[in-house]
Design a protein around this motif. Structure first.
Motif, PDB file in Angstrom:
ATOM      1  N   THR A  79       0.812  -1.212   0.000  1.00 38.26           N
ATOM      2  CA  THR A  79       0.000   0.000   0.000  1.00 38.26           C
ATOM      3  C   THR A  79       0.848   1.265   0.000  1.00 38.26           C
ATOM      4  O   THR A  79       0.300   2.365  -0.097  1.00 38.26           O
ATOM      5  CB  THR A  79      -0.930   0.009   1.219  1.00 38.26           C
ATOM      6  N   GLN A  80       2.161   1.131   0.128  1.00 40.07           N
ATOM      7  CA  GLN A  80       3.022   2.305   0.133  1.00 40.07           C
ATOM      8  C   GLN A  80       3.073   2.906  -1.266  1.00 40.07           C
ATOM      9  O   GLN A  80       2.891   2.220  -2.270  1.00 40.07           O
ATOM     10  CB  GLN A  80       4.437   1.943   0.608  1.00 40.07           C
ATOM     11  N   SER A  81       3.310   4.219  -1.308  1.00 39.22           N
ATOM     12  CA  SER A  81       3.338   4.897  -2.599  1.00 39.22           C
ATOM     13  C   SER A  81       4.642   4.586  -3.326  1.00 39.22           C
ATOM     14  O   SER A  81       5.668   4.311  -2.714  1.00 39.22           O
ATOM     15  CB  SER A  81       3.212   6.408  -2.401  1.00 39.22           C
ATOM     16  N   ASN A  82       4.595   4.600  -4.640  1.00 38.42           N
ATOM     17  CA  ASN A  82       5.817   4.518  -5.433  1.00 38.42           C
ATOM     18  C   ASN A  82       5.725   5.552  -6.539  1.00 38.42           C
ATOM     19  O   ASN A  82       4.636   5.939  -6.976  1.00 38.42           O
ATOM     20  CB  ASN A  82       6.044   3.104  -5.987  1.00 38.42           C
ATOM     21  N   THR A  86       2.441   7.065  -8.590  1.00 38.53           N
ATOM     22  CA  THR A  86       2.103   8.418  -8.142  1.00 38.53           C
ATOM     23  C   THR A  86       2.088   9.387  -9.317  1.00 38.53           C
ATOM     24  O   THR A  86       1.203  10.239  -9.429  1.00 38.53           O
ATOM     25  CB  THR A  86       3.108   8.894  -7.079  1.00 38.53           C
TER      26      THR A  86
END
Length: 216
Positions: A79-82, A86
């Motif tokens: 779920t972390q942004s990359n 983005t």
């Protein structure tokens, strides 16, 4: 006399260089002439080195630059942004509907060594694969990127023969890019283009922290 000799040597070098380039051009022209088939290809980016997903996203951006629609499934992304996703969000290109420039699905369970739950990962992989199957059947998508698909086969979340069958049955003009380490023989045999990225050195093993904009 020395300048005269140097000038003659320079002339000889220039002539030899021109001949080599003429031969090279003839080889390239002949290869282009032989390459007349126009069809979708499967590109497999594997190996333990850094840059597989980065290269695949570069191809996706290239397709967008030519006005194509694309599909994107990320199989072990959490779920972390990359940065790649983005950027697509910032440009308003990412979505779920039929009019999205990039149809998108993320498995969103993260790496298997984080979740450590085979059953939950298997269920998430099945949902992600259903999304991938829809994309592989969609003739409006010029390119489908299946990021980290190889892990799904390595850990037994997906059946390799089912995956291969869906890729073979895709629309004729659709290109597919697959990334991930330890690509199984079925993918190696299926792919039209295979690039293996070697792991010669990595900053992380020297204690350098992963950096936004470079590593994710």
């Amino acid at each position: 006399m020395v300048p005269l000799i140097a000038e003659r040597m320079d002339d000889q070098f220039q002539q030899a260089h021109a001949q080599r380039m003429q031969q090279k051009k003839a080889q390239v022209d002949a290869a282009v002439e032989r390459s007349r088939a126009l069809q979708g290809v499967v590109v497999l980016l594997t190996g333990h080195g850094k840059g597989k997903t980065t290269s695949a996203f570069g191809t996706l951006y290239r397709a967008l630059g030519h006005g194509q629609r694309a599909g994107l499934v990320q199989f072990i992304t959490g779920t972390q942004s990359n940065g790649e996703v983005t950027f697509l969000l910032q440009q308003g290109l990412l979505g779920q509907g039929a009019f999205a420039r990039v149809a998108y699905h993320a498995m969103a369970t993260g790496c298997t060594w984080n979740s450590q739950g085979w059953a939950a990962d298997k269920a998430a992989a099945d949902i992600a694969w259903q999304a991938a199957q829809h994309m592989l059947a969609d003739a409006s998508l010029g390119l489908v990127l299946l990021d980290e698909l190889t892990f799904m086969l390595e850990y037994g979340y997906l059946d390799a023969s089912d995956v291969a069958a869906a890729i073979r049955a895709r629309p004729p003009a659709q290109n597919v890019v697959i990334t991930g380490r330890n690509a199984p023989p079925v993918l190696l045999a299926l792919a039209d283009t295979v690039s293996e990225i070697a792991d010669t050195r990595h900053a992380f093993r020297a204690g350098i922290k992963a950096q936004a904009g470079l590593d994710f």
